[in-house]
Write a protein that holds these residues in place. Structure first.
Motif, PDB file in Angstrom:
ATOM      1  N   THR A  73       0.834  -1.193   0.000  1.00 38.88           N
ATOM      2  CA  THR A  73       0.000   0.000   0.000  1.00 38.88           C
ATOM      3  C   THR A  73       0.869   1.244   0.000  1.00 38.88           C
ATOM      4  N   GLY A  74       0.325   2.332  -0.521  1.00 39.03           N
ATOM      5  CA  GLY A  74       1.068   3.581  -0.595  1.00 39.03           C
ATOM      6  C   GLY A  74       0.275   4.620  -1.351  1.00 39.03           C
ATOM      7  N   ASP A  75       0.940   5.710  -1.718  1.00 42.70           N
ATOM      8  CA  ASP A  75       0.232   6.814  -2.365  1.00 42.70           C
ATOM      9  C   ASP A  75       0.653   7.023  -3.817  1.00 42.70           C
ATOM     10  N   PHE A  76       1.369   6.029  -4.393  1.00 44.15           N
ATOM     11  CA  PHE A  76       1.777   6.134  -5.791  1.00 44.15           C
ATOM     12  C   PHE A  76       0.575   5.850  -6.698  1.00 44.15           C
ATOM     13  N   GLU A  77       0.284   6.777  -7.589  1.00 46.18           N
ATOM     14  CA  GLU A  77      -0.853   6.636  -8.501  1.00 46.18           C
ATOM     15  C   GLU A  77      -0.359   6.320  -9.902  1.00 46.18           C
ATOM     16  N   ASP A 134      -1.924   5.791 -13.787  1.00 41.91           N
ATOM     17  CA  ASP A 134      -3.089   5.871 -14.661  1.00 41.91           C
ATOM     18  C   ASP A 134      -3.380   4.503 -15.273  1.00 41.91           C
ATOM     19  N   GLY A 135      -4.629   4.093 -15.170  1.00 41.35           N
ATOM     20  CA  GLY A 135      -5.038   2.765 -15.608  1.00 41.35           C
ATOM     21  C   GLY A 135      -5.286   1.829 -14.447  1.00 41.35           C
ATOM     22  N   VAL A 136      -4.872   2.259 -13.226  1.00 43.53           N
ATOM     23  CA  VAL A 136      -5.108   1.497 -11.996  1.00 43.53           C
ATOM     24  C   VAL A 136      -5.920   2.385 -11.062  1.00 43.53           C
ATOM     25  N   THR A 137      -7.033   1.866 -10.562  1.00 37.32           N
ATOM     26  CA  THR A 137      -7.975   2.697  -9.811  1.00 37.32           C
ATOM     27  C   THR A 137      -7.418   3.214  -8.496  1.00 37.32           C
ATOM     28  N   PHE A 138      -6.742   2.343  -7.747  1.00 36.32           N
ATOM     29  CA  PHE A 138      -6.331   2.702  -6.391  1.00 36.32           C
ATOM     30  C   PHE A 138      -4.823   2.913  -6.299  1.00 36.32           C
ATOM     31  N   PRO A 139      -4.374   3.813  -5.420  1.00 34.93           N
ATOM     32  CA  PRO A 139      -2.933   4.014  -5.228  1.00 34.93           C
ATOM     33  C   PRO A 139      -2.302   2.827  -4.515  1.00 34.93           C
ATOM     34  N   ALA A 140      -0.983   2.718  -4.631  1.00 32.83           N
ATOM     35  CA  ALA A 140      -0.243   1.615  -4.012  1.00 32.83           C
ATOM     36  C   ALA A 140       1.197   2.063  -3.806  1.00 32.83           C
ATOM     37  N   ALA A 141       2.045   1.155  -3.360  1.00 34.20           N
ATOM     38  CA  ALA A 141       3.456   1.473  -3.177  1.00 34.20           C
ATOM     39  C   ALA A 141       4.169   1.504  -4.529  1.00 34.20           C
ATOM     40  N   SER A 144       3.481  -0.340  -9.863  1.00 35.43           N
ATOM     41  CA  SER A 144       3.115  -0.803  -8.527  1.00 35.43           C
ATOM     42  C   SER A 144       2.606  -2.225  -8.656  1.00 35.43           C
ATOM     43  N   ALA A 145       2.512  -2.922  -7.528  1.00 37.44           N
ATOM     44  CA  ALA A 145       2.082  -4.322  -7.556  1.00 37.44           C
ATOM     45  C   ALA A 145       1.374  -4.651  -6.255  1.00 37.44           C
ATOM     46  N   ARG A 146       0.486  -5.642  -6.342  1.00 37.19           N
ATOM     47  CA  ARG A 146      -0.257  -6.025  -5.138  1.00 37.19           C
ATOM     48  C   ARG A 146      -0.767  -7.449  -5.270  1.00 37.19           C
ATOM     49  N   VAL A 147      -0.689  -8.201  -4.178  1.00 35.16           N
ATOM     50  CA  VAL A 147      -1.307  -9.527  -4.138  1.00 35.16           C
ATOM     51  C   VAL A 147      -2.812  -9.356  -4.032  1.00 35.16           C
ATOM     52  N   LEU A 148      -3.544 -10.021  -4.913  1.00 35.22           N
ATOM     53  CA  LEU A 148      -5.006  -9.964  -4.894  1.00 35.22           C
ATOM     54  C   LEU A 148      -5.598 -11.187  -4.194  1.00 35.22           C
ATOM     55  N   MET A 149      -4.962 -12.327  -4.381  1.00 33.46           N
ATOM     56  CA  MET A 149      -5.446 -13.567  -3.772  1.00 33.46           C
ATOM     57  C   MET A 149      -4.315 -14.583  -3.783  1.00 33.46           C
ATOM     58  N   GLU A 150      -4.246 -15.400  -2.750  1.00 36.22           N
ATOM     59  CA  GLU A 150      -3.234 -16.444  -2.739  1.00 36.22           C
ATOM     60  C   GLU A 150      -3.802 -17.717  -2.126  1.00 36.22           C
ATOM     61  N   GLY A 151      -3.245 -18.829  -2.547  1.00 38.12           N
ATOM     62  CA  GLY A 151      -3.732 -20.123  -2.075  1.00 38.12           C
ATOM     63  C   GLY A 151      -3.497 -21.178  -3.131  1.00 38.12           C
ATOM     64  N   TRP A 152      -4.566 -21.682  -3.735  1.00 32.82           N
ATOM     65  CA  TRP A 152      -4.457 -22.705  -4.776  1.00 32.82           C
ATOM     66  C   TRP A 152      -5.428 -22.394  -5.900  1.00 32.82           C
ATOM     67  N   VAL A 153      -5.032 -22.739  -7.093  1.00 33.13           N
ATOM     68  CA  VAL A 153      -5.986 -22.800  -8.205  1.00 33.13           C
ATOM     69  C   VAL A 153      -6.339 -24.268  -8.398  1.00 33.13           C
ATOM     70  N   ARG A 154      -7.554 -24.523  -8.821  1.00 38.58           N
ATOM     71  CA  ARG A 154      -8.000 -25.898  -9.040  1.00 38.58           C
ATOM     72  C   ARG A 154      -8.339 -26.103 -10.509  1.00 38.58           C
TER      73      ARG A 154
END
Length: 396
Positions: A159-163, A165-172, A380-390
């Motif tokens: 998370t962070g305040d880097f914006e 364009d093309g990504v809705t929310f700011p991140a690191a 910027s990058a962010r984990v959206l979900m982690e675990g397993w794909v089936r």
């Protein structure tokens, strides 16, 4: 009646830049998919939900666009100069193949964070607060990427305040440097020219020729002037993607450019190589309203660029294409450089459908050949979900 059970494979769903993809550690893949080949391709296609004649990828993790039909395989590097080996697979949406011919610049920003969080980087190198430099071997094109990943509390800061364009929310912010970004061992200008007369069918483009800059930096890209094909360079997705005739024209330009660049021997082979080359059109700075409703003014950009990926106009800009834009802009006389006003430069800000992006590149002429030392941009990058794909056990 016997039924095939599903298997589960450890995976992480991540956003990197303006793309999303399913990330795997090589060692977590089923044994048959740990080596290149049909089993690996079939597994990745089933994970993403391809091939899908409905072009929706409802039965998979894909999002039915080139930006969201992506896979990444990572492992500790076999090279002492690198930390992690990064292999990118662009999964076709409606056809049964995975294109391994190029890199994804956007997802490159997520490689470092994934590597740190998944034990691919020595824990002793991770500070309590600060950043980690991750040296990445991009296996598709055989090049080095250096990512600087922010760390907070001993973990990857997302998370962070880097914006962007093309990504809705700011991140690191994650700065990414593409070292010597010419794709593979090829010359930056495969034809030897900064601008070529590209021959295309006269029924596709009146006159049968187009001025084109064909560059091999970041990703092989064919640049043409927007005005030469009846556009302004300020178009949004619906203006192109809803026009079958326009899409056919761009595919013809791409296919003939691929032949001239030596990527394929005949235009008939282009359908099986969708990821590369890209095709883009450029124009001088102009005012326009971005897809989010944000006003982009001519005074804040050096030029405007629109690029197609996997047969459709991209909603923002591919990271590798951004490297190609910056590289071409740094070399006087290319169509990209001329659209930006000409002259020597080491950075460029361009307008794309979602807003604008700044990228730096240093070009030099060495023994009569152009060389790009590196291209740098922030994502910027962010984990959206982690675990397993089936997936069904007989998928591969």
């Amino acid at each position: 009646m016997a039924h095939v059970s599903q298997i589960r494979v450890p995976a992480t769903y991540m956003r990197g830049g303006t793309s999303k993809g399913v990330f795997f550690k090589l060692s977590d893949l089923p044994e048959a998919a740990q080596v290149p080949g049909e089993a690996r391709d079939r597994l990745l296609m089933r994970v993403i939900g391809s091939p899908d004649p409905y072009q929706k990828q409802i039965d998979g993790m894909g999002g039915a666009t080139s930006s969201t039909s992506k896979t990444v395989i990572l492992s500790k590097s076999e090279s002492a100069e690198h930390d992690v080996d990064y292999l990118f697979g662009q999964v076709s949406i409606d056809k049964p193949f995975v294109d391994w011919s190029g890199n994804c610049g956007n997802l490159s920003a997520a490689v470092g964070p994934f590597a740190i969080s998944n034990g691919l980087i020595d824990p002793s190198r991770i500070p309590e607060n600060g950043e980690v430099e991750v040296r990445i071997w991009q296996a598709n094109i055989g090049k080095t990427i250096v990512s600087r990943v922010p760390i907070s509390g001993g973990e990857v800061q997302e998370t962070g305040d880097f914006e962007l364009d093309g990504v809705t929310f700011p991140a690191a912010e994650v700065p990414v440097a593409f070292k010597d970004p010419a794709d593979g061992e090829g010359a930056i200008f495969p034809t030897g020219n900064l601008v070529d007369d590209l021959e295309v069918p006269a029924e596709v483009v009146p006159g049968g020729t187009l001025k084109a800059t064909m560059i091999n930096a970041g990703i092989p890209t064919v640049f043409v002037n927007a005005a030469d094909i009846g556009y302004t360079g300020t178009e949004l997705q619906e203006a192109i993607n809803g026009d079958p005739q326009a899409l056919a024209m761009f595919e013809a330009i791409r296919a003939h450019g691929a032949v001239r660049m030596g990527l394929i021997a005949d235009v008939s082979e282009a359908a099986a190589r969708q990821h590369t080359p890209k095709v883009a059109f450029v124009a001088p700075p102009a005012d326009y309203l971005s897809s989010s409703g944000k006003q982009v003014t001519s005074g804040e950009v050096d030029l405007v660029v629109r690029a197609l990926s996997m047969g459709k106009l991209h909603h923002a800009m591919m990271g590798t294409a951004a490297v190609a834009i910056a590289s071409a802009a740094a070399i006087e006389g290319t169509l990209v450089n001329l659209a930006a006003g000409g002259g020597k430069r080491n950075a460029v800000t361009f307008g794309h459908p979602s807003g604008s992006l700044g990228v730096g590149a240093e070009a030099s002429l060495v023994d009569g050949r152009w060389v790009i030392d590196q291209a740098v941009m922030s994502r910027s990058a962010r984990v959206l979900m982690e675990g397993w794909v089936r997936i069904p056990g007989d998928s591969f």
